[in-house]
Motif scaffolding. Structure first.
Motif, PDB file in Angstrom:
ATOM      1  N   GLY A  84       0.619  -0.805  -0.109  1.00  0.00           N
ATOM      2  CA  GLY A  84      -0.024   0.112   0.371  1.00  0.00           C
ATOM      3  C   GLY A  84       0.974   1.715  -0.258  1.00  0.00           C
ATOM      4  N   ASP A  85       0.060   2.140  -0.643  1.00  0.00           N
ATOM      5  CA  ASP A  85       1.016   3.693  -0.447  1.00  0.00           C
ATOM      6  C   ASP A  85       0.128   4.668  -0.482  1.00  0.00           C
ATOM      7  OD1 ASP A  85       3.119   5.673  -1.006  1.00  0.00           O
ATOM      8  OD2 ASP A  85       3.907   4.909  -3.018  1.00  0.00           O
ATOM      9  N   SER A  86       0.359   6.005   0.291  1.00  0.00           N
ATOM     10  CA  SER A  86      -0.683   6.845   0.217  1.00  0.00           C
ATOM     11  C   SER A  86      -0.185   7.703   0.108  1.00  0.00           C
ATOM     12  CB  SER A  86      -1.739   6.445   1.492  1.00  0.00           C
ATOM     13  OG  SER A  86      -1.422   7.101   2.942  1.00  0.00           O
ATOM     14  N   LYS A  87      -1.040   9.209   0.404  1.00  0.00           N
ATOM     15  CA  LYS A  87      -0.074  10.581  -0.068  1.00  0.00           C
ATOM     16  C   LYS A  87      -0.935  11.628   0.505  1.00  0.00           C
ATOM     17  CE  LYS A  87       0.899  13.828  -3.439  1.00  0.00           C
ATOM     18  NZ  LYS A  87       0.671  14.158  -4.660  1.00  0.00           N
ATOM     19  N   VAL A  88      -0.626  12.242   2.104  1.00  0.00           N
ATOM     20  CA  VAL A  88      -0.695  13.259   2.891  1.00  0.00           C
ATOM     21  C   VAL A  88      -1.055  14.591   1.751  1.00  0.00           C
ATOM     22  CG1 VAL A  88      -0.855  14.350   4.790  1.00  0.00           C
ATOM     23  CG2 VAL A  88      -0.585  11.758   4.778  1.00  0.00           C
ATOM     24  N   ILE A  89      -1.452  15.111   2.339  1.00  0.00           N
ATOM     25  CA  ILE A  89      -1.134  16.339   0.847  1.00  0.00           C
ATOM     26  C   ILE A  89      -2.499  17.939   2.269  1.00  0.00           C
ATOM     27  CG2 ILE A  89      -2.359  17.852  -0.224  1.00  0.00           C
ATOM     28  CD1 ILE A  89      -3.312  15.796  -2.444  1.00  0.00           C
ATOM     29  N   PHE A  90      -1.088  18.829   2.570  1.00  0.00           N
ATOM     30  CA  PHE A  90      -1.881  19.632   3.612  1.00  0.00           C
ATOM     31  C   PHE A  90      -1.854  21.125   2.676  1.00  0.00           C
ATOM     32  CE2 PHE A  90       0.381  17.043   6.838  1.00  0.00           C
ATOM     33  CZ  PHE A  90      -0.458  16.943   7.955  1.00  0.00           C
ATOM     34  N   GLU A  91      -3.131  21.381   2.778  1.00  0.00           N
ATOM     35  CA  GLU A  91      -3.040  22.936   1.664  1.00  0.00           C
ATOM     36  C   GLU A  91      -3.596  23.885   3.131  1.00  0.00           C
ATOM     37  OE1 GLU A  91      -4.545  22.131  -2.178  1.00  0.00           O
ATOM     38  OE2 GLU A  91      -5.930  20.393  -0.902  1.00  0.00           O
ATOM     39  N   LEU A  92      -3.206  25.438   2.682  1.00  0.00           N
ATOM     40  CA  LEU A  92      -3.658  26.400   3.760  1.00  0.00           C
ATOM     41  C   LEU A  92      -4.350  27.488   2.723  1.00  0.00           C
ATOM     42  CD1 LEU A  92       0.203  26.414   6.250  1.00  0.00           C
ATOM     43  CD2 LEU A  92      -2.233  25.232   6.133  1.00  0.00           C
ATOM     44  N   PHE A  93      -5.311  27.490   3.577  1.00  0.00           N
ATOM     45  CA  PHE A  93      -5.719  29.198   2.616  1.00  0.00           C
ATOM     46  C   PHE A  93      -6.253  29.782   3.751  1.00  0.00           C
ATOM     47  CE2 PHE A  93      -7.067  25.144   0.778  1.00  0.00           C
ATOM     48  CZ  PHE A  93      -7.528  25.157  -0.573  1.00  0.00           C
ATOM     49  N   SER A  94      -5.265  31.272   3.116  1.00  0.00           N
ATOM     50  CA  SER A  94      -5.559  32.827   4.071  1.00  0.00           C
ATOM     51  C   SER A  94      -7.352  32.772   4.011  1.00  0.00           C
ATOM     52  CB  SER A  94      -4.938  33.797   3.955  1.00  0.00           C
ATOM     53  OG  SER A  94      -4.249  33.378   4.139  1.00  0.00           O
ATOM     54  N   GLU A  95      -7.513  32.630   5.314  1.00  0.00           N
ATOM     55  CA  GLU A  95      -9.161  33.405   5.247  1.00  0.00           C
ATOM     56  C   GLU A  95      -9.450  34.625   5.398  1.00  0.00           C
ATOM     57  OE1 GLU A  95     -12.403  30.934   5.295  1.00  0.00           O
ATOM     58  OE2 GLU A  95     -11.405  30.144   3.252  1.00  0.00           O
ATOM     59  N   GLY A  96     -10.112  35.938   5.585  1.00  0.00           N
ATOM     60  CA  GLY A  96      -9.670  37.149   5.501  1.00  0.00           C
ATOM     61  C   GLY A  96      -8.464  37.370   6.707  1.00  0.00           C
ATOM     62  N   SER A  97      -8.494  38.757   7.480  1.00  0.00           N
ATOM     63  CA  SER A  97      -7.469  39.088   7.516  1.00  0.00           C
ATOM     64  C   SER A  97      -6.253  38.037   8.862  1.00  0.00           C
ATOM     65  CB  SER A  97      -7.512  40.537   8.068  1.00  0.00           C
ATOM     66  OG  SER A  97      -7.898  40.010   9.377  1.00  0.00           O
ATOM     67  N   SER A  98      -7.195  37.455   9.597  1.00  0.00           N
ATOM     68  CA  SER A  98      -6.101  36.634  10.670  1.00  0.00           C
ATOM     69  C   SER A  98      -6.342  35.236  10.678  1.00  0.00           C
ATOM     70  CB  SER A  98      -7.022  37.484  11.644  1.00  0.00           C
ATOM     71  OG  SER A  98      -7.833  37.136  12.175  1.00  0.00           O
ATOM     72  N   ASP A  99      -7.104  34.836   9.834  1.00  0.00           N
ATOM     73  CA  ASP A  99      -7.849  32.926   9.418  1.00  0.00           C
ATOM     74  C   ASP A  99      -7.323  31.935   8.435  1.00  0.00           C
ATOM     75  OD1 ASP A  99      -9.581  34.092  11.644  1.00  0.00           O
ATOM     76  OD2 ASP A  99     -11.139  33.181  11.252  1.00  0.00           O
ATOM     77  N   THR A 100      -7.306  31.166   8.814  1.00  0.00           N
ATOM     78  CA  THR A 100      -6.244  30.092   7.893  1.00  0.00           C
ATOM     79  C   THR A 100      -7.023  28.828   8.100  1.00  0.00           C
ATOM     80  OG1 THR A 100      -3.890  31.535   8.488  1.00  0.00           O
ATOM     81  CG2 THR A 100      -4.364  29.115   7.113  1.00  0.00           C
ATOM     82  N   LYS A 101      -7.661  28.473   6.763  1.00  0.00           N
ATOM     83  CA  LYS A 101      -8.100  27.121   6.964  1.00  0.00           C
ATOM     84  C   LYS A 101      -7.129  26.164   6.297  1.00  0.00           C
ATOM     85  CE  LYS A 101     -10.660  26.363   3.382  1.00  0.00           C
ATOM     86  NZ  LYS A 101     -12.052  26.189   2.525  1.00  0.00           N
TER      87      LYS A 101
END
Length: 145
Positions: A84-101
């Motif tokens: 088995g082989d899998s992949k983990v992906i972290f993506e960051l998105f700025s939300e407004g002036s101070s939050d991050t999704k």
């Protein structure tokens, strides 16, 4: 068995830079993720760690496949001695002036042995929900994270 990737999204009241540091700095990672002997967010960097139930630890073997500072981190994720082989992906998105999704995607879970309950999709879901939804959130909301 579903080939649908597992995806979890959470929004934190901190900057994307703070989240990036939390997911790429080994001293910060050990506070909420795993205690890695070394970690560099560089393509080709390999790392491993042990995790799993108390009675049987599994060696996780990972290799960075993508690193865009402040935006995206991806790595392969497999288990020593198991197919088995899998992949983990972290993506960051700025939300407004101070939050991050943060969006975490774990692809390829179905490639692991389906006769071993440790590799059940529900276990990955529970693990990532705890790590991303609770552990990382608590870490980021502490003073000085």
């Amino acid at each position: 068995m579903s080939a649908t990737p597992f995806v979890i999204e959470r929004t934190y009241s901190v900057s994307a830079d703070q989240v990036w540091k939390a997911i790429t700095d080994k001293n910060r990672m050990k506070e909420w993720y795993f205690d890695l002997s070394e970690f560099k967010p560089e393509i080709g960097f390999e790392f491993s760690f042990e995790a799993g139930p108390e009675d049987k630890k599994y060696v996780h073997l990972c290799r960075i496949t993508e690193a865009i500072p402040g935006k995206k981190l991806a790595y392969s994720w497999k288990y020593q001695g198991y197919p088995g082989d899998s992949k983990v992906i972290f993506e960051l998105f700025s939300e407004g002036s101070s939050d991050t999704k943060l969006r975490l995607t774990h692809e390829g879970i179905e490639t692991f042995p389906n006769d071993n309950p440790v590799f059940a999709r529900e276990n990955f879901q529970a693990g990532w929900t705890e790590l991303i939804g609770t552990q990382l959130k608590n870490f980021l909301e502490k003073k000085g994270a």
